[in-house]
Design a protein around this motif. Structure first.
Motif, short mmCIF file in Angstrom:
data_model
loop_
_atom_site.label_atom_id
_atom_site.label_comp_id
_atom_site.label_asym_id
_atom_site.label_seq_id
_atom_site.Cartn_x
_atom_site.Cartn_y
_atom_site.Cartn_z
N THR A 173 -2.85 -0.48 12.80
CA THR A 173 -2.45 -1.71 12.30
C THR A 173 -2.52 -1.95 10.98
O THR A 173 -3.55 -1.19 10.37
N ASP A 174 -2.08 -2.89 10.08
CA ASP A 174 -2.54 -3.39 8.81
C ASP A 174 -2.27 -2.34 7.90
O ASP A 174 -2.93 -1.87 7.17
N THR A 175 -0.94 -1.59 8.11
CA THR A 175 -0.52 -0.23 7.35
C THR A 175 0.25 -0.93 6.08
O THR A 175 1.04 -1.91 6.37
N LYS A 176 0.33 -0.40 5.27
CA LYS A 176 1.24 -0.77 3.93
C LYS A 176 2.69 -0.12 4.28
O LYS A 176 2.84 0.83 5.19
N SER A 177 3.70 -0.82 3.78
CA SER A 177 5.14 -0.56 3.97
C SER A 177 5.13 0.90 3.36
O SER A 177 4.45 1.58 2.51
N PRO A 178 6.22 1.66 3.97
CA PRO A 178 6.61 2.76 3.31
C PRO A 178 6.59 2.90 1.93
O PRO A 178 6.23 3.78 1.07
N ALA A 179 7.20 2.05 1.34
CA ALA A 179 7.54 2.15 -0.18
C ALA A 179 6.31 1.83 -0.99
O ALA A 179 5.97 2.41 -1.90
N ALA A 180 5.33 1.10 -0.37
CA ALA A 180 3.96 0.69 -1.06
C ALA A 180 3.06 1.97 -1.06
O ALA A 180 2.47 2.45 -1.89
N VAL A 181 3.23 2.58 0.10
CA VAL A 181 2.20 3.95 0.14
C VAL A 181 3.11 4.90 -0.80
O VAL A 181 2.24 5.61 -1.61
N VAL A 182 4.23 5.14 -0.97
CA VAL A 182 4.90 6.20 -1.87
C VAL A 182 4.67 5.59 -3.25
O VAL A 182 4.13 6.66 -3.82
N GLN A 183 4.42 4.44 -3.76
CA GLN A 183 3.96 3.81 -5.05
C GLN A 183 2.44 4.20 -5.33
O GLN A 183 2.29 4.43 -6.43
N ALA A 184 1.87 4.06 -4.19
CA ALA A 184 0.33 4.19 -4.40
C ALA A 184 0.06 5.65 -4.58
O ALA A 184 -0.92 6.05 -5.35
N ILE A 185 0.81 6.49 -4.06
CA ILE A 185 0.73 7.95 -4.27
C ILE A 185 0.90 8.46 -5.62
O ILE A 185 0.36 9.08 -5.99
N ILE A 186 2.25 8.07 -5.80
CA ILE A 186 2.62 8.25 -7.44
C ILE A 186 1.72 7.71 -8.40
O ILE A 186 1.05 8.56 -9.36
N ALA A 187 0.94 6.60 -8.22
CA ALA A 187 -0.10 6.04 -9.13
C ALA A 187 -1.29 6.89 -9.10
O ALA A 187 -1.61 7.21 -10.12
N GLY A 188 -1.66 7.33 -7.99
CA GLY A 188 -2.99 7.98 -7.54
C GLY A 188 -2.82 9.44 -8.15
O GLY A 188 -3.96 9.90 -8.71
N ARG A 189 -1.62 10.08 -8.14
CA ARG A 189 -1.71 11.21 -8.62
C ARG A 189 -1.66 11.69 -9.96
O ARG A 189 -1.99 12.89 -10.47
N ASN A 190 -1.47 10.59 -10.57
CA ASN A 190 -1.46 10.63 -12.16
C ASN A 190 -2.78 10.13 -12.87
O ASN A 190 -3.18 10.19 -14.04
N GLY A 191 -3.87 9.93 -11.65
CA GLY A 191 -5.32 9.80 -12.13
C GLY A 191 -6.12 10.14 -11.06
O GLY A 191 -6.71 11.17 -11.15
N ASP A 192 -6.27 9.19 -10.00
CA ASP A 192 -7.25 9.61 -8.65
C ASP A 192 -6.47 10.25 -7.69
O ASP A 192 -5.85 9.67 -6.76
N ILE A 193 -6.46 11.65 -8.01
CA ILE A 193 -5.66 12.51 -6.94
C ILE A 193 -6.23 12.12 -5.48
O ILE A 193 -5.43 12.34 -4.45
N GLU A 194 -7.63 12.01 -5.11
CA GLU A 194 -8.16 11.73 -3.85
C GLU A 194 -7.54 10.53 -3.26
O GLU A 194 -7.28 10.57 -2.18
N THR A 195 -7.21 9.73 -3.92
CA THR A 195 -6.72 8.28 -3.27
C THR A 195 -5.32 8.52 -2.89
O THR A 195 -4.97 8.18 -1.74
N SER A 196 -4.34 9.41 -3.53
CA SER A 196 -3.39 9.82 -3.40
C SER A 196 -3.25 10.71 -1.82
O SER A 196 -2.52 10.60 -0.94
N LEU A 197 -4.09 11.72 -1.90
CA LEU A 197 -4.44 12.49 -0.80
C LEU A 197 -4.52 11.85 0.42
O LEU A 197 -4.22 12.16 1.45
N ARG A 198 -5.41 10.87 0.49
CA ARG A 198 -5.68 10.11 1.72
C ARG A 198 -4.40 9.26 2.36
O ARG A 198 -4.59 8.75 3.66
N LEU A 199 -3.37 9.12 1.50
CA LEU A 199 -2.18 8.58 2.03
C LEU A 199 -1.20 9.45 2.30
O LEU A 199 -0.28 9.21 2.67
N ILE A 200 -1.61 10.84 2.63
CA ILE A 200 -0.77 11.76 3.29
C ILE A 200 -1.56 12.49 4.35
O ILE A 200 -2.70 12.68 4.63
#
Length: 126
Positions: A2-29
């Motif tokens: 429960t309490d998950t982000k929308s698919p679009a929010a997940v994708v935008q967080a992955i894009i933002a994270g891979r440009n800096g904090d890759i670990e954050t992005s990887l946790r969303l995969i």
């Protein structure tokens, strides 16, 4: 889950994270997902992103449009940077480039589970 982000929010967080904090992005995969129809792990994603950064350290990905439909998100991108190393098999030119791309991402329970993408050939800008 429960309490998950929308698919679009997940994708935008992955894009933002891979440009800096890759670990954050990887946790969303998801631990295992599909990339272009091939089963991959988070470590495969890490290698892919590291190779992209090695070939184009100043790469900028700009999301021009994004459409969400259920579990799927479709995005249209502009990608620009300087081609200083191997970039998806293309030999380095040392020149700035701009190209466009689209992708479709499937997100379930807040995790990316499937990815399909197409990018146009690199076009040098001078």
């Amino acid at each position: 889950m429960t309490d998950t982000k929308s698919p679009a929010a997940v994708v935008q967080a992955i894009i933002a994270g891979r440009n800096g904090d890759i670990e954050t992005s990887l946790r969303l995969i998801a631990p295992e997902s599909l990339d272009q129809g091939v089963r991959v792990t988070r470590e495969d994603w890490r290698r892919k992103w590291e190779q992209m950064r090695a070939g184009c350290p100043d790469m900028e990905v700009i999301t021009e449009h994004s459409v969400e439909n259920g579990e799927w998100v479709a995005n249209r991108y502009t990608i620009r940077g300087t081609h200083t190393g191997d970039f998806f098999g293309a030999a380095p030119t040392g020149k700035p480039f701009v190209t466009g791309g689209v992708d479709m991402v499937r997100v379930v329970d807040g995790l990316l589970i499937e990815h399909w993408a197409y990018a146009a050939p690199l076009q040098s800008r001078e």
